[in-house]
Design an enzyme around this catalytic site. Structure first.
Site, PDB file in Angstrom:
ATOM      1  N   SER A  42       0.780  -1.315  -0.152  1.00 51.65           N
ATOM      2  CA  SER A  42       0.056   0.018   0.138  1.00 51.65           C
ATOM      3  C   SER A  42       0.839   1.338   0.129  1.00 51.65           C
ATOM      4  CB  SER A  42      -0.925   0.158   1.120  1.00 51.65           C
ATOM      5  OG  SER A  42      -0.234   0.500   2.378  1.00 51.65           O
ATOM      6  N   ASP A  43       0.473   2.386  -0.242  1.00 52.99           N
ATOM      7  CA  ASP A  43       0.951   3.601   0.014  1.00 52.99           C
ATOM      8  C   ASP A  43       1.025   3.984   1.517  1.00 52.99           C
ATOM      9  OD1 ASP A  43       2.583   5.722  -0.059  1.00 52.99           O
ATOM     10  OD2 ASP A  43       1.623   6.526  -2.129  1.00 52.99           O
ATOM     11  N   ALA A  44       1.854   4.801   1.995  1.00 52.82           N
ATOM     12  CA  ALA A  44       2.105   5.047   3.453  1.00 52.82           C
ATOM     13  C   ALA A  44       0.377   5.279   4.145  1.00 52.82           C
ATOM     14  CB  ALA A  44       2.843   6.430   3.858  1.00 52.82           C
ATOM     15  N   ALA A  89      -2.034   4.187   3.887  1.00 50.78           N
ATOM     16  CA  ALA A  89      -3.284   4.275   2.817  1.00 50.78           C
ATOM     17  C   ALA A  89      -4.378   3.243   3.112  1.00 50.78           C
ATOM     18  CB  ALA A  89      -2.906   4.002   1.388  1.00 50.78           C
TER      19      ALA A  89
END
Ligand code: NOJ
Length: 739
Positions: free
Chosen positions: A291-293, A295
């Site tokens: 995932s992105d940070a 997210a």
């Protein structure tokens, strides 16, 4: 999964590990941590990220806190097998924590260390938007190889790069991290970056794993506003936004990062159509998705999940294999597996993918960074690396306008203006990994190192008012004025969208005052996005786009200013004339009323029809003349040839560009599409015939049912030195049915 060419023994090792792992240990592998800030600063890392994101603290403040804060590395969690990955740039600490993972956990599975190594590590290279203007895959590959060598010496196994977002809106701050607006150039860039970072064998100790990010269409964030929503037809997604992703998957990229944005209403983080159907099934992607940070947690703010447990369930079931920093999986997944809300197959698939990447990276064989490599790049900059960076920097510079002032004669007296001219930190650009402002040669230092003594005055920076007295003093004896104007690092990159992309602050006044002296003026731009420079184009006789070029910024700028290097960069993103033209890109789908002089056409009342500088554009100190376009059909391809003559008096490098247009299709086709390009060097007076090959397989498009269609009919072939000024030929094309 074939598993990145793992041996049968390695695959068996993974299967055996999976059979021995508890659910908690599996969830551990899916959990990426960063150190938490403790002591003086009493919030979690996640909260800190939120504070930067919502502007409660600045990026600079964040950097200071991170550098000074006492950090908790959660050793007990690692020991208990509750952590699979770490976001870290600290080689000693990396080995220390790795020792816990390898020697003190039940199964000894190594951690994988990820970090943002975007444009170089210690040796900072040009920002990606700049480097992409070199249109040179050797440059793309070489800079990634250097970055991998330096980052791996710091214990980093995995970079969150390359960013492959197609970026068509210059207001979006992250355009600086992209290779610009074009799917073909973006795909060439994607492949080269994967090769450069990972090499032939990513298990080599000086190579690191790549991340395709951000999956997907983050660059289409509405109105160029970061993190914003994205609605787009599947055909547009497939034809324009996915090609670089597909190219990088084919080249063997080991991981993918889901984008923050939603795509057609479903955040990419929980979008099973994207993660499972497109990426894993259709493209056969074998690595893992991170995932992105934060997210997964943010799915609650998105309003797609009711609470964190719901976010966890939705993400994992959609095919999200690793949680970056939100702690959602570690808090909820084990229970959800016990309750049957998440199946054993789903969990095992995610863990198998993560272990596959760790195995393919050789982490089971060599989990530690060697002591003797650790500090190798911490002292003086590596000379070879710096030379490679200088080559990249020179090739990234784009000459936008030249009324004959450039190149400058060494004997001319130069007044150098603008705070950016003497500012190393702001040569680094957004997202520098381990770069230092003190390593950067500024424009002032670059000119001085080239033997030019300049009269320098800052006069104004990107926010302050103009100091006229300083300016008057500096320019009075000058033959030429060079004004360095643009943006600071913090004005582009993440969370740095701008609603007005003209020169910030009082920098136009600086140019006005310089022009008022009647002396020749060069605007030397330092910025992280295309700017709206209509006024500058009208008034300033020479404009040189230097972007943010990293450690060799000033050396490269001086080489071009003095004519020691003939500028060869070509824009990888359109420069709109005005902010209101954004998003502006060359390969736009046609309309029923293409913009023209008449009123009822697709245009603005108060803006020019055309952008200021088109995609592919860039001047040289030579002149190139195109003639004799021929298009020959030969079986399943076209051979497109053109004569290119250097009519100038200097040797130079031209980028010959081939575009096509499918005149009528079952869905509206772009007005032009780049299909191939070739670099050619030409001595003064020399003419070369350049041939570009276009395979008929590349002349189709995806429709909304995701079928790849190739439709018989007329095609226009365009060849030229940019997307606007081209020779043109038309051919009827009949495709064979079985290709
Ligand atoms: C957020 C950014 O969107 C992403 O590109 C980056 O890799 C992660 N943070 C980790 O720093």
């Amino acid at each position: 999964m074939s598993g990145f060419n793992l041996t049968e023994a390695q695959k068996k090792q993974i299967t055996d590990l999976l059979a021995q792992m508890t659910v908690e240990e599996k969830v551990g592998q899916m959990h990426q941590l960063s150190p938490s800030i403790v002591g003086g600063f009493d919030v979690s890392f996640e909260e800190l990220i939120e504070m930067v994101t919502d502007g409660r603290i600045s990026n600079e403040e964040f950097g200071r806190i991170m550098a000074n804060a006492e950090r908790d590395f959660h050793e007990d969690d690692i020991r208990a097998g509750r952590v699979g990955s770490y976001l870290l740039n600290d080689p000693k600490k990396a080995n220390e924590l790795q020792r816990i993972a390898v020697e003190e956990t039940r199964l000894g599975i190594p951690l994988i260390y990820g970090f943002d190594v975007i444009h170089g590590f210690r040796t900072t290279f040009p920002i990606p938007l700049a480097e992409a203007c070199s249109w040179n895959e050797e440059v793309f590959e070489a800079s990634a190889e250097v970055a991998a060598r330096e980052a791996s010496a710091h214990g980093i196994n995995w970079t969150f790069a390359p960013m492959l977002d197609i970026a068509r809106d210059a207001r979006w701050g992250r355009i600086s991290e992209s290779a610009g607006e074009d799917p073909h150039l973006g795909s060439v860039y994607a492949r080269a970056k994967v090769r450069g970072f990972q090499g032939k064998n990513p298990a080599d100790r000086e190579r690191i794993a790549t991340t395709i990010k951000h999956f997907v269409a983050y660059g289409a964030a509405e109105a160029g506003q970061d993190y914003n929503t994205v609605s787009m037809a599947k055909s547009m997604l497939h034809n324009s936004y996915l090609p670089p992703v597909k190219a990088a998957v084919e080249e063997g990229a080991m991981t993918v990062m889901a984008a923050f944005n939603d795509y057609n209403g479903v955040p990419c983080t929980v979008n099973s159509w994207l993660l499972r159907d497109v990426l894993k099934e259709s493209y056969g992607f074998e690595g893992f998705v991170v995932s992105d940070a934060n997210a997964i947690r943010e799915c609650v703010s998105h309003g797609i999940a009711e609470d964190l447990a719901d976010a966890s369930r939705k993400a994992v079931n959609a095919g999200m294999d690793m949680d970056m920093g939100s702690g959602t999986y570690s808090a909820h997944l084990a229970q959800q597996a016990a309750d049957g809300e998440v199946s054993a197959e789903v969990l095992d698939e995610a863990v198998r993918r993560i272990l596959t990447v760790k195995m393919a990276l050789g982490l089971f064989d060599h989990p530690y960074v060697e002591e003797e490599r650790m500090a190798r790049y911490d002292g003086e900059l590596d000379k070879k690396h710096r030379d490679i960076a200088l080559d990249a920097a020179k090739r990234s510079i784009v000459l936008l306008k030249n009324d004959g002032i450039l190149p400058i004669e060494k004997e001319q007296k130069i007044a150098l203006l603008g705070a950016l001219a003497d500012d190393g930190e702001n040569c680094l650009g957004a997202w520098n990994a381990d770069g230092r402002g003190s390593d950067c040669v500024t424009v002032k230092a670059g000119l001085e190192r080239a033997g030019i003594s300049v009269t320098y005055a800052a006069c104004c920076d990107t926010t302050s008012g103009l100091n006229r007295q300083e300016l008057d003093g500096a320019v009075k004896d000058a033959d030429v004025i060079i004004a360095v104007v643009g943006e600071t690092n913090a004005m582009s990159g993440e969370a740095s969208s701008r609603a007005d992309i003209t020169l910030p602050g009082h920098q136009r006044e600086l140019l006005e005052a310089a022009l008022a002296t009647g002396k020749p003026v060069v605007a030397l731009l330092m910025n992280g996005r295309p700017l709206a420079l209509q006024w500058e184009q009208e008034h300033v006789p020479a404009i040189l786009e230097c972007w943010q070029l990293g450690v060799t910024h000033g050396d490269a700028a001086a080489a071009v200013l003095l004519g020691e290097y003939n500028p060869s960069g070509r824009l990888c993103a359109t420069f709109p004339a005005m902010t209101g033209q954004c998003p502006r890109y060359y390969n736009h789908p046609n309309t029923g009323r293409p913009g023209s002089k008449s009123k009822f056409t697709s245009r603005y009342l108060d803006a020019p029809l055309e952008p200021l500088y088109p995609f592919g554009y860039g001047l040289s100190y030579a002149n190139y003349l195109y003639s004799d376009l021929t298009v020959e059909e030969s079986g399943e391809s076209f051979r497109v040839s053109v004569s290119v003559a250097n009519t100038g008096d200097r040797a130079g490098e031209e980028t010959v560009q081939l575009y096509i247009r499918d005149v009528a299709g079952s869905i509206v086709r772009p007005v032009k599409e780049l299909k191939a390009f070739k670099k050619v060097t030409l001595a003064p007076g020399e003419t070369k015939q350049v041939t570009l090959t276009l395979n008929k397989t590349d002349m189709g498009f995806y429709n909304d049912d995701m079928e790849y269609c190739r439709e018989d009919g007329s095609f226009l072939f365009y060849v030229g030195g940019n997307s606007r000024d081209c020779l043109e030929a038309e051919r009827k094309v009949v495709f064979s049915q079985n290709v």
